[in-house]
Design a protein around this motif. Sequence first.
Motif, mmCIF file in Angstrom:
data_model
loop_
_atom_site.group_PDB
_atom_site.id
_atom_site.type_symbol
_atom_site.label_atom_id
_atom_site.label_comp_id
_atom_site.label_asym_id
_atom_site.label_seq_id
_atom_site.Cartn_x
_atom_site.Cartn_y
_atom_site.Cartn_z
ATOM 1 N N TYR A 242 24.075 49.962 53.056
ATOM 2 C CA TYR A 242 23.257 50.676 52.068
ATOM 3 C C TYR A 242 21.929 49.966 51.782
ATOM 4 C CZ TYR A 242 27.756 52.882 50.819
ATOM 5 O OH TYR A 242 28.960 53.543 50.832
ATOM 6 N N CYS A 243 21.899 48.647 51.964
ATOM 7 C CA CYS A 243 20.763 47.836 51.521
ATOM 8 C C CYS A 243 20.185 47.014 52.665
ATOM 9 C CB CYS A 243 21.199 46.881 50.397
ATOM 10 S SG CYS A 243 21.883 47.720 48.943
ATOM 11 N N ASN A 244 18.882 46.774 52.610
ATOM 12 C CA ASN A 244 18.195 45.948 53.599
ATOM 13 C C ASN A 244 18.245 44.464 53.244
ATOM 14 O OD1 ASN A 244 16.459 48.704 53.212
ATOM 15 N ND2 ASN A 244 16.688 48.154 55.375
ATOM 16 N N ILE A 245 18.403 44.169 51.969
ATOM 17 C CA ILE A 245 18.512 42.797 51.454
ATOM 18 C C ILE A 245 19.556 42.827 50.344
ATOM 19 C CG2 ILE A 245 17.306 40.854 50.362
ATOM 20 C CD1 ILE A 245 14.666 42.075 51.333
ATOM 21 N N ILE A 246 20.325 41.750 50.216
ATOM 22 C CA ILE A 246 21.289 41.650 49.121
ATOM 23 C C ILE A 246 21.050 40.350 48.368
ATOM 24 C CG2 ILE A 246 23.725 41.560 48.456
ATOM 25 C CD1 ILE A 246 24.403 42.949 51.093
ATOM 26 N N GLY A 247 20.883 40.450 47.049
ATOM 27 C CA GLY A 247 20.811 39.275 46.180
ATOM 28 C C GLY A 247 22.159 39.077 45.505
ATOM 29 N N ILE A 248 22.640 37.834 45.458
ATOM 30 C CA ILE A 248 23.961 37.519 44.919
ATOM 31 C C ILE A 248 23.839 36.456 43.835
ATOM 32 C CG2 ILE A 248 26.305 36.703 45.421
ATOM 33 C CD1 ILE A 248 25.730 39.187 46.924
ATOM 34 N N ARG A 249 24.525 36.680 42.715
ATOM 35 C CA ARG A 249 24.605 35.673 41.650
ATOM 36 C C ARG A 249 26.070 35.406 41.346
ATOM 37 N NH1 ARG A 249 21.055 33.891 37.479
ATOM 38 N NH2 ARG A 249 22.011 33.438 35.463
ATOM 39 N N ALA A 250 26.500 34.152 41.517
ATOM 40 C CA ALA A 250 27.897 33.789 41.298
ATOM 41 C C ALA A 250 27.983 32.329 40.879
ATOM 42 C CB ALA A 250 28.719 34.021 42.569
ATOM 43 N N PHE A 251 28.447 32.080 39.665
ATOM 44 C CA PHE A 251 28.483 30.730 39.112
ATOM 45 C C PHE A 251 29.685 29.932 39.608
ATOM 46 C CE2 PHE A 251 26.254 32.023 34.874
ATOM 47 C CZ PHE A 251 25.077 32.238 35.562
ATOM 48 N N ALA A 252 29.618 28.620 39.368
ATOM 49 C CA ALA A 252 30.766 27.738 39.577
ATOM 50 C C ALA A 252 31.841 28.049 38.543
ATOM 51 C CB ALA A 252 30.333 26.280 39.446
ATOM 52 N N GLU A 253 33.100 27.898 38.951
ATOM 53 C CA GLU A 253 34.205 28.055 38.007
ATOM 54 C C GLU A 253 34.511 26.757 37.271
ATOM 55 O OE1 GLU A 253 37.521 29.671 40.121
ATOM 56 O OE2 GLU A 253 36.575 31.633 40.386
ATOM 57 N N LEU A 254 34.042 25.621 37.814
ATOM 58 C CA LEU A 254 34.196 24.295 37.207
ATOM 59 C C LEU A 254 35.658 23.868 37.087
ATOM 60 C CD1 LEU A 254 31.429 24.335 34.427
ATOM 61 C CD2 LEU A 254 31.334 23.296 36.710
#
Length: 324
Positions: free
Chosen positions: A103-115
Amino acid sequence: MTNFLSLSDVVNLDALIQSGIDAKANPFADQHLGKNKTIGLIFFNSSLRTRISTQKAAQNLGLNVITMNVGQDSWGLEMEDGVIMNSDKAEHVREAAAVIGRYCNIIGIRAFAELKDRAKDYQEQVMHQFAKYAGVPIVNLESATRHPLQSLADCITIEEVKRQTPTLPAKPKVVLTWLPHFKPLPQAVANSFCEWMNARAKSGDIEFVVTHPEGYELAPEFVGNARVIYNQDEAFEGADFIYGKNWSSYTHYGQVLTQDPSWAVTMNDIHLTNNGKFMHCLPVRRNLKVADEVLDSPHSLVIEQAANREWSAQAVLKEILKSN
């Protein structure tokens, strides 16, 4: 540039910083690059500046933008390969990433550490699984160990101040300082800032110092050649830029070892500097980490830093569009 996961994906840092400054001066000059193309912004964690600035940068470049909150707007995603999916995750990243990539030409991902598990966090599983299965470029909107768009914005901000302040030394002193906080926070921003400032120091653009209480040492691969000082007052002496950030312990992973209020930045700390500027990635807890008198003074660059997030994102997306 194929992906933007860390500094290692940058071919020419000076050119990328200049591209951000150029975008700020002429935001719509490259709208043709994104025409009839789409970027998907996928958030596993909440966001204010990253979400808005990246969407704005994408629109400046003519891109269509789709935003999704995983677990709210979509199924929960399983990241482990070879598992029996009999828990709360309804879809595997293999299918999800591949479909989003169609569906997309670029994908941005945000995912933090669980620590919880240092080895797992530092494997950057979410970023690598999307990069493996999506089939399109991936942009790191903050991961377990890095926040490169923030660090690029920081580089842009420091470079702008250098150009606008003839009295600054040719090699200004930049200090990253730990700040007190009552709950554990990831090391991502601090790691990333170290990585990018070490690159600037290597090229002779800055002097880089890190200061924090004992027990808050960052991973050696990020600290690099930075000078580490455990006395904040000593570190601040003659500083031109103070970058404040809290992070939890790396060695005692995810733990809060102290909440020592003396590490909060006040105007007394600024008086130790060379009329220094204060930087922070935001959000910031006022009068816990930094005093109002600092944040509301001419020494503060926090709003300009945040504004420069648009131009760091635009510089990166432009490079990806040109390369693909």
